[in-house]
Design an enzyme around this catalytic site. Structure first.
Site, PDB file in Angstrom:
ATOM      1  N   ASP A 143      11.222 -30.102 -30.770  1.00 19.04           N
ATOM      2  CA  ASP A 143      11.571 -31.392 -31.357  1.00 19.04           C
ATOM      3  C   ASP A 143      12.959 -31.787 -30.881  1.00 19.04           C
ATOM      4  O   ASP A 143      13.840 -30.935 -30.739  1.00 19.04           O
ATOM      5  CB  ASP A 143      11.545 -31.280 -32.888  1.00 19.04           C
ATOM      6  CG  ASP A 143      12.025 -32.556 -33.549  1.00 19.04           C
ATOM      7  OD1 ASP A 143      11.370 -33.596 -33.357  1.00 19.04           O
ATOM      8  OD2 ASP A 143      13.056 -32.513 -34.246  1.00 19.04           O
ATOM      9  N   ASP A 198      13.171 -28.759 -36.944  1.00 20.92           N
ATOM     10  CA  ASP A 198      14.138 -28.570 -38.022  1.00 20.92           C
ATOM     11  C   ASP A 198      13.806 -29.276 -39.329  1.00 20.92           C
ATOM     12  O   ASP A 198      14.241 -28.847 -40.390  1.00 20.92           O
ATOM     13  CB  ASP A 198      15.532 -29.046 -37.570  1.00 20.92           C
ATOM     14  CG  ASP A 198      15.627 -30.560 -37.498  1.00 20.92           C
ATOM     15  OD1 ASP A 198      14.726 -31.160 -36.904  1.00 20.92           O
ATOM     16  OD2 ASP A 198      16.589 -31.119 -38.031  1.00 20.92           O
ATOM     17  N   ASP A 238       8.625 -31.880 -39.214  1.00 27.88           N
ATOM     18  CA  ASP A 238       8.137 -30.877 -38.267  1.00 27.88           C
ATOM     19  C   ASP A 238       7.277 -29.811 -38.930  1.00 27.88           C
ATOM     20  O   ASP A 238       6.682 -28.983 -38.238  1.00 27.88           O
ATOM     21  CB  ASP A 238       9.324 -30.193 -37.563  1.00 27.88           C
ATOM     22  CG  ASP A 238      10.199 -31.182 -36.819  1.00 27.88           C
ATOM     23  OD1 ASP A 238       9.643 -32.124 -36.233  1.00 27.88           O
ATOM     24  OD2 ASP A 238      11.431 -31.020 -36.821  1.00 27.88           O
TER      25      ASP A 238
END
Length: 325
Positions: A30, A214, A218
């Site tokens: 990400d 994080d 996610d």
């Protein structure tokens, strides 16, 4: 392995990864909060003061890093009837108007048009990179706000090192990946939270996948991956979904985590191999009366001490190839 991880500031939440962690074919990362610091700042605005005032009022009710940056702008208004659209933006009532702040996909969802003159100004006035947040009310877009965050200093080296043994895929909710895509193998931009999990599921068809992220957005992707790693200041949802939690700002600690798992798995195999050889040799000798009981007791104690010593040895330094099993 768990103790060694804790000494290095890494939390292992699922011990089965020591036994079941596969060789990783693809590492999905990400962008915001992982490759970047998620400390967003506003760099450019297009539109009247009403644009920034309405945007700030709406975003004060949101918790996304981009929203937090916009919410710091001055506004005399207080928003109500807040609606969140994860991965797209938010809508609320401000000053008697239904105002929206978010990505192009949010306004496509709402059916609000972006005027041609505004599109022209965006192309002419806004620099490349950053995240464009459109601001509109009453069915039309009236301005934009550009926010940018800072990349982590080590992100390029981390990505290059991972690519030595695995494919790297970048996942981002932003419609533009802001230059990060230049060093990865594939980029999925403008991906909503539920879309990240779908991408991971698709990637798993091609091999084993690790996911590094994080935030709460996610969590579904971390849970879907063969190995989920929550990094930075992970939310409770992300930490619960991940097998490894790495708090702090040192992205390179992912290699330390891979090394600890790799070495622990290797030690397990060594100990099982030694135990198999010892018992395959000693038991037949004992059955045929060819092994002195005193020597057998001594050998058994020595074997146990050898296993304990092998297990407690230092995990060593991280390697560039530890993603391979």
């Amino acid at each position: 392995g768990i103790s060694s991880a804790l000494r290095n500031g890494i939390v292992i939440t699922r011990t089965d990864i020591f036994e079941n962690m596969p060789g990783i074919d693809t590492v999905a990362i990400d962008k915001t909060g992982t490759l970047s610091t998620a400390q967003m700042t506003i760099t450019h605005t297009i539109g009247s003061a009403q644009v920034t005032e309405y945007a700030a009022a709406v975003e004060k009710l949101s918790v996304h890093p981009i929203a937090e940056a916009i919410a710091r702008l001055d506004t005399p208004w207080v928003a109500a009837e807040f609606e969140s659209h994860p991965g797209k933006g938010a809508v609320a009532m401000v000053d008697g108007h239904r105002a929206a702040v978010g990505s192009r996909s949010l306004f496509e969802l709402l059916g609000w048009k972006i005027p041609l003159h505004l599109k022209s100004r965006i192309q002419l006035e806004l620099p490349k990179g950053g995240v464009v947040s459109f601001v509109g009310w009453d069915g039309e877009v009236h301005g934009v706000i550009l926010t940018q965050d800072q990349p982590r200093p080590e992100w390029e080296q981390v990505v290059k090192r991972i690519r030595q043994s695995s494919r790297v895929v970048l996942l981002t909710g932003a419609e533009l990946a802001s230059g990060y895509e230049d060093l990865v193998d594939e980029t999925f931009a403008g991906i909503p939270p539920e879309g990240k999990a779908a991408v991971i599921k698709r990637l798993k068809v091609e091999g084993k996948v690790a996911m590094i992220g994080d935030g709460s957005n996610d969590a579904p992707a971390l849970a879907e991956a063969d190995l989920g790693i929550a990094f930075g200041a992970p939310t409770a949802l992300a930490a619960e979904a991940a097998a490894i939690v790495i708090p702090g700002n040192q992205l390179e600690k992912v290699f330390c985590a891979f090394e600890i798992i790799h070495v622990t798995r290797k030690r397990i195999r060594q100990n099982l191999g030694w135990a198999l050889i010892y018992n395959a040799t000693a038991i037949p000798l004992a059955l045929f009366g060819l092994l002195n009981p005193l020597f057998a007791a001594l050998a058994m104690s020595t074997s146990s001490l050898l296993v304990v010593w092998n297990s407690s040895r230092s995990m060593g330094k991280s390697s560039s190839n530890v993603i391979e099993d």
